[in-house]
Write a protein that holds these residues in place. Structure first.
Motif, PDB file in Angstrom:
ATOM      1  N   GLU A 399      53.918  48.315  40.974  1.00  0.00           N
ATOM      2  CA  GLU A 399      53.680  48.275  42.426  1.00  0.00           C
ATOM      3  C   GLU A 399      54.790  48.986  43.192  1.00  0.00           C
ATOM      4  OE1 GLU A 399      53.323  44.199  43.514  1.00  0.00           O
ATOM      5  OE2 GLU A 399      51.500  43.885  42.317  1.00  0.00           O
ATOM      6  N   THR A 400      56.023  48.857  42.717  1.00  0.00           N
ATOM      7  CA  THR A 400      57.170  49.437  43.436  1.00  0.00           C
ATOM      8  C   THR A 400      57.578  50.793  42.863  1.00  0.00           C
ATOM      9  OG1 THR A 400      58.717  48.245  41.997  1.00  0.00           O
ATOM     10  CG2 THR A 400      58.048  47.158  44.039  1.00  0.00           C
ATOM     11  N   LYS A 401      56.787  51.285  41.917  1.00  0.00           N
ATOM     12  CA  LYS A 401      57.066  52.567  41.253  1.00  0.00           C
ATOM     13  C   LYS A 401      58.428  52.563  40.547  1.00  0.00           C
ATOM     14  CE  LYS A 401      54.021  55.462  44.050  1.00  0.00           C
ATOM     15  NZ  LYS A 401      53.212  54.334  44.534  1.00  0.00           N
ATOM     16  N   GLY A 402      58.777  51.405  39.977  1.00  0.00           N
ATOM     17  CA  GLY A 402      60.002  51.286  39.198  1.00  0.00           C
ATOM     18  C   GLY A 402      59.769  51.661  37.740  1.00  0.00           C
ATOM     19  N   SER A 403      60.823  51.603  36.953  1.00  0.00           N
ATOM     20  CA  SER A 403      60.737  51.962  35.542  1.00  0.00           C
ATOM     21  C   SER A 403      59.948  50.915  34.756  1.00  0.00           C
ATOM     22  CB  SER A 403      62.143  52.078  34.954  1.00  0.00           C
ATOM     23  OG  SER A 403      62.077  52.208  33.542  1.00  0.00           O
ATOM     24  N   ILE A 404      59.056  51.386  33.872  1.00  0.00           N
ATOM     25  CA  ILE A 404      58.316  50.472  32.984  1.00  0.00           C
ATOM     26  C   ILE A 404      58.365  50.966  31.538  1.00  0.00           C
ATOM     27  CG2 ILE A 404      56.767  49.376  34.645  1.00  0.00           C
ATOM     28  CD1 ILE A 404      55.374  52.226  32.682  1.00  0.00           C
ATOM     29  N   ASP A 405      59.241  51.934  31.249  1.00  0.00           N
ATOM     30  CA  ASP A 405      59.233  52.556  29.925  1.00  0.00           C
ATOM     31  C   ASP A 405      59.553  51.560  28.807  1.00  0.00           C
ATOM     32  OD1 ASP A 405      58.555  54.953  31.027  1.00  0.00           O
ATOM     33  OD2 ASP A 405      60.575  55.798  30.981  1.00  0.00           O
ATOM     34  N   HIS A 406      60.566  50.720  29.004  1.00  0.00           N
ATOM     35  CA  HIS A 406      60.922  49.765  27.946  1.00  0.00           C
ATOM     36  C   HIS A 406      59.867  48.665  27.820  1.00  0.00           C
ATOM     37  CE1 HIS A 406      64.684  51.867  27.638  1.00  0.00           C
ATOM     38  NE2 HIS A 406      65.125  51.037  26.712  1.00  0.00           N
ATOM     39  N   ALA A 407      59.305  48.240  28.940  1.00  0.00           N
ATOM     40  CA  ALA A 407      58.236  47.232  28.882  1.00  0.00           C
ATOM     41  C   ALA A 407      57.012  47.790  28.170  1.00  0.00           C
ATOM     42  CB  ALA A 407      57.872  46.779  30.292  1.00  0.00           C
ATOM     43  N   ALA A 408      56.659  49.040  28.453  1.00  0.00           N
ATOM     44  CA  ALA A 408      55.519  49.664  27.775  1.00  0.00           C
ATOM     45  C   ALA A 408      55.797  49.786  26.279  1.00  0.00           C
ATOM     46  CB  ALA A 408      55.242  51.037  28.388  1.00  0.00           C
ATOM     47  N   PHE A 409      57.045  50.068  25.932  1.00  0.00           N
ATOM     48  CA  PHE A 409      57.436  50.157  24.520  1.00  0.00           C
ATOM     49  C   PHE A 409      57.236  48.805  23.834  1.00  0.00           C
ATOM     50  CE2 PHE A 409      60.142  50.315  20.839  1.00  0.00           C
ATOM     51  CZ  PHE A 409      60.244  51.646  20.486  1.00  0.00           C
ATOM     52  N   ILE A 410      57.561  47.718  24.528  1.00  0.00           N
ATOM     53  CA  ILE A 410      57.381  46.384  23.943  1.00  0.00           C
ATOM     54  C   ILE A 410      55.897  46.132  23.634  1.00  0.00           C
ATOM     55  CG2 ILE A 410      57.598  43.899  24.365  1.00  0.00           C
ATOM     56  CD1 ILE A 410      59.930  44.757  26.360  1.00  0.00           C
ATOM     57  N   ILE A 411      55.030  46.496  24.567  1.00  0.00           N
ATOM     58  CA  ILE A 411      53.591  46.282  24.352  1.00  0.00           C
ATOM     59  C   ILE A 411      53.096  47.152  23.195  1.00  0.00           C
ATOM     60  CG2 ILE A 411      51.301  46.334  25.393  1.00  0.00           C
ATOM     61  CD1 ILE A 411      53.253  44.206  26.559  1.00  0.00           C
ATOM     62  N   ALA A 412      53.594  48.386  23.116  1.00  0.00           N
ATOM     63  CA  ALA A 412      53.224  49.262  21.989  1.00  0.00           C
ATOM     64  C   ALA A 412      53.708  48.659  20.673  1.00  0.00           C
ATOM     65  CB  ALA A 412      53.827  50.654  22.201  1.00  0.00           C
ATOM     66  N   ALA A 413      54.914  48.136  20.670  1.00  0.00           N
ATOM     67  CA  ALA A 413      55.448  47.497  19.461  1.00  0.00           C
ATOM     68  C   ALA A 413      54.615  46.274  19.089  1.00  0.00           C
ATOM     69  CB  ALA A 413      56.907  47.108  19.675  1.00  0.00           C
ATOM     70  N   PHE A 414      54.153  45.527  20.093  1.00  0.00           N
ATOM     71  CA  PHE A 414      53.299  44.361  19.844  1.00  0.00           C
ATOM     72  C   PHE A 414      51.981  44.791  19.210  1.00  0.00           C
ATOM     73  CE2 PHE A 414      50.371  41.044  21.909  1.00  0.00           C
ATOM     74  CZ  PHE A 414      50.529  40.148  20.865  1.00  0.00           C
ATOM     75  N   ALA A 415      51.433  45.921  19.643  1.00  0.00           N
ATOM     76  CA  ALA A 415      50.193  46.440  19.048  1.00  0.00           C
ATOM     77  C   ALA A 415      50.399  46.768  17.572  1.00  0.00           C
ATOM     78  CB  ALA A 415      49.730  47.677  19.812  1.00  0.00           C
ATOM     79  N   ILE A 416      51.524  47.395  17.277  1.00  0.00           N
ATOM     80  CA  ILE A 416      51.817  47.774  15.885  1.00  0.00           C
ATOM     81  C   ILE A 416      52.128  46.524  15.060  1.00  0.00           C
ATOM     82  CG2 ILE A 416      53.494  49.017  14.454  1.00  0.00           C
ATOM     83  CD1 ILE A 416      53.541  51.114  16.826  1.00  0.00           C
ATOM     84  N   TYR A 417      52.847  45.592  15.625  1.00  0.00           N
ATOM     85  CA  TYR A 417      53.121  44.302  14.971  1.00  0.00           C
ATOM     86  C   TYR A 417      51.815  43.585  14.608  1.00  0.00           C
ATOM     87  CZ  TYR A 417      54.179  39.267  14.966  1.00  0.00           C
ATOM     88  OH  TYR A 417      54.244  37.923  14.658  1.00  0.00           O
ATOM     89  N   SER A 418      50.827  43.677  15.488  1.00  0.00           N
ATOM     90  CA  SER A 418      49.590  42.918  15.307  1.00  0.00           C
ATOM     91  C   SER A 418      48.714  43.442  14.171  1.00  0.00           C
ATOM     92  CB  SER A 418      48.788  42.895  16.616  1.00  0.00           C
ATOM     93  OG  SER A 418      49.516  42.214  17.624  1.00  0.00           O
ATOM     94  N   VAL A 419      49.077  44.604  13.611  1.00  0.00           N
ATOM     95  CA  VAL A 419      48.397  45.067  12.393  1.00  0.00           C
ATOM     96  C   VAL A 419      48.686  44.096  11.243  1.00  0.00           C
ATOM     97  CG1 VAL A 419      48.307  46.911  10.658  1.00  0.00           C
ATOM     98  CG2 VAL A 419      48.370  47.476  13.109  1.00  0.00           C
ATOM     99  N   GLY A 420      49.867  43.465  11.287  1.00  0.00           N
ATOM    100  CA  GLY A 420      50.195  42.433  10.307  1.00  0.00           C
ATOM    101  C   GLY A 420      51.102  42.881   9.184  1.00  0.00           C
ATOM    102  N   VAL A 421      51.597  44.116   9.264  1.00  0.00           N
ATOM    103  CA  VAL A 421      52.521  44.608   8.246  1.00  0.00           C
ATOM    104  C   VAL A 421      53.439  45.622   8.911  1.00  0.00           C
ATOM    105  CG1 VAL A 421      50.909  46.429   7.489  1.00  0.00           C
ATOM    106  CG2 VAL A 421      52.700  45.643   5.938  1.00  0.00           C
ATOM    107  N   ASN A 422      54.746  45.597   8.582  1.00  0.00           N
ATOM    108  CA  ASN A 422      55.636  46.579   9.201  1.00  0.00           C
ATOM    109  C   ASN A 422      55.694  47.853   8.355  1.00  0.00           C
ATOM    110  OD1 ASN A 422      57.500  46.132   7.117  1.00  0.00           O
ATOM    111  ND2 ASN A 422      58.764  44.744   8.333  1.00  0.00           N
ATOM    112  N   GLU A 423      56.442  48.836   8.834  1.00  0.00           N
ATOM    113  CA  GLU A 423      56.425  50.145   8.171  1.00  0.00           C
ATOM    114  C   GLU A 423      57.107  50.138   6.815  1.00  0.00           C
ATOM    115  OE1 GLU A 423      60.039  52.488  10.329  1.00  0.00           O
ATOM    116  OE2 GLU A 423      58.493  51.681  11.625  1.00  0.00           O
ATOM    117  N   PHE A 424      57.813  49.034   6.496  1.00  0.00           N
ATOM    118  CA  PHE A 424      58.435  48.900   5.177  1.00  0.00           C
ATOM    119  C   PHE A 424      57.512  48.207   4.185  1.00  0.00           C
ATOM    120  CE2 PHE A 424      61.710  48.522   8.529  1.00  0.00           C
ATOM    121  CZ  PHE A 424      62.350  49.739   8.320  1.00  0.00           C
ATOM    122  N   GLY A 425      56.294  47.895   4.640  1.00  0.00           N
ATOM    123  CA  GLY A 425      55.316  47.259   3.770  1.00  0.00           C
ATOM    124  C   GLY A 425      55.423  45.745   3.712  1.00  0.00           C
TER     125      GLY A 425
END
Length: 499
Positions: A399-425
């Motif tokens: 709403e205030t046109k502030g930074s959301i880059d780190h918050a968006a990164f958290i949501i992206a990380a949550f999407a990848i987390y929700s696959v149920g396995v990390n990149e190390f297997g």
């Protein structure tokens, strides 16, 4: 080694020779509080404050009856019942020393699935002035997309059809308040101790939604006779481990099947709106104020969100505890930048709060190497936590046109987390009521990253905001293409922040 003594009322005098124990006569206490959800947090927090208060032997009206609401709660109920409601609180100090004491404020325990009528009658007792709740963020049955009570929940449907044998908090509260009205009894206070902004308002709104359908003639009585104070609660309380149980035996010779471990820090800020009286919790460290909102917004957006950030990123890095995650310089930098650049601008004026010191203290608390808060515990029920802890920051910043880059990164990380396995297997332990939907959308996101944002119950209309979608997609692709460690380094680079 000292002889091992089983924790119960009969052995309390002997145990008191080893660690501090209740000095008040528990048998003389009236039950003035019913608490639903007798897990670790309640026992490290409200029950602790109440135990402190009860050491003034003139106070006899505020014993706690603990309610185990769910079938899942069988173990804690059986444990506390066998120990006469007693348990050991183990405070893990920053220097590694242990401060131990037996807590005696829980004087009764009931198992709701076993005898629903007994629980309803207890809640309706004239002695009970306050019903408190720790039912987790997901327990309020709130739909983020509709912003309304979720009547499609099968358990809610059950309670509407079988009011005499409810399964949810709303069914129990409704029947108990109905009895109070029918018996011309005084009303009571219903106090949430969960991590929800405006938790009193949320409790009232969700309960009234249910009552207006289940028992509409009760609504006016509740409006007049029941209060719902807001409160902010804070004490990091990890799940008790087998090592904690053994450590208590080794260091004090006490056999406690379910002690509670916690950090030394504690905070309880409460709106002073108790319709039938209350304990003088302020004499033992609680703070009563006219407006809790600034305090709870600060805590939810910084501490609770910070926990989720460390949990989700830590899981992708392969860590198992929160202190390991915050001990990683890149993750702690990420959290500092998120708190400073994206959360702080949303908080406004916090009278009497040194925000810089508060944020610094959070890093210290998260880094307590003796707490060993499990990442899978912190990440559990993230579908209910993210709308409360992180989305308000995102929405305000958009709403205030502030930074959301780190918050968006958290949501992206949550999407990848929700696959149920990390990149190390490594298989990730996902405990979430929406696990199946999260997993399905997370897998679909491998080809269309924005698919994850289509979970309306979590993200509402966020998928329609082009600014957020662009930042989220960029972060998602960065993690997938470069790996979590490089992606975190990249987003942190060249950002100056004074926490």
């Amino acid at each position: 080694m000292e002889q091992i003594i089983k924790l119960n009322q009969e052995n309390l005098a002997e145990i008191s020779k080893r660690i501090p124990c209740p000095t008040y006569d528990r048998s003389q206490l009236k039950t003035g509080i019913v608490h639903v959800g007798i897990g670790g947090f309640h026992r490290a927090h409200e029950a602790f404050y109440t135990d402190e208060l009860l050491h003034d032997e003139a106070i006899k009206d505020w014993g706690i009856c603990g309610i185990a609401l769910l079938d899942f709660d069988t173990k804690i109920y059986n444990t506390l019942k066998a120990q006469d409601g007693l348990y050991t609180l183990i405070i893990k100090e920053l220097d590694g020393t242990l401060t131990k004491r037996v807590i005696g404020s829980i004087t009764e325990c009931l198992f709701a699935p076993e005898n629903p009528i007994k629980v309803i009658e207890k809640m309706a007792s004239p002695d009970v002035k306050i019903i408190t709740l720790t039912i987790t963020e997901g327990g309020y049955n709130y739909n983020e997309a509709t912003k309304e009570f979720d009547f499609s929940n099968p358990l809610i449907q059950h309670d509407l059809d079988h009011p005499e044998a409810p399964k949810t908090i709303f069914g129990y509260l409704t029947q108990a308040l109905k009895l109070r009205k029918e018996r011309s009894l005084q009303g009571c206070t219903i106090q949430s101790c969960d991590n929800i902004q405006g938790n009193g308002h949320m409790t009232k709104r969700m309960l009234m939604s249910y009552v207006n359908t289940a028992e509409p003639e009760l609504s006016a009585w509740i409006e007049t006779n029941v209060s719902f104070p807001n409160a902010m609660v804070d004490r990091i309380t990890p799940a008790t481990s087998a090592l904690d149980i053994e450590l208590l035996k080794e260091t004090s010779g006490i056999d406690d099947a379910w002690p509670v471990v916690c950090e030394p820090f504690k905070q309880w800020v409460i709106e002073d709106d108790f319709i039938a009286g209350r304990p003088a919790w302020e004499t033992v460290g609680a703070q009563f104020v006219k407006d809790v909102v600034p305090y709870e917004k600060m805590k939810l957006s910084l501490l609770n969100a910070g926990h989720s950030v460390l949990g989700i990123l830590g899981a992708l890095y392969g860590y198992s505890t929160i202190d390991e995650a915050v001990g990683n310089a890149d993750i702690s930098s990420f959290l500092r930048i998120y708190m400073g650049n994206e959360v702080t601008p949303t908080l406004g004026d916090l009278e009497g709060v040194n925000l810089k010191n508060y944020k610094f203290s959070l890093i210290q608390r998260f880094g307590n190497t003796y707490i060993k808060d499990q990442i899978d515990r912190i990440c559990s029920q993230s579908s209910a936590k993210i709308p409360i802890f992180i989305l308000p920051t995102i929405n305000t910043q958009l709403e205030t046109k502030g930074s959301i880059d780190h918050a968006a990164f958290i949501i992206a990380a949550f999407a990848i987390y929700s696959v149920g396995v990390n990149e190390f297997g490594t298989q990730l332990i996902i405990k979430d009521a929406m696990e199946q939907v999260l997993n399905e959308k997370a897998i679909a996101s491998r080809t269309h990253p924005e698919s994850f944002l289509e979970i309306d119950a979590i993200f509402g209309s966020l998928k329609d905001n082009t600014t957020f979608v662009a930042a989220y997609t960029k972060a998602y692709q960065n993690i997938v293409q470069n790996g979590i460690e490089k992606a975190v380094k990249d987003i942190n680079s060249n950002i100056l922040n004074d926490i």
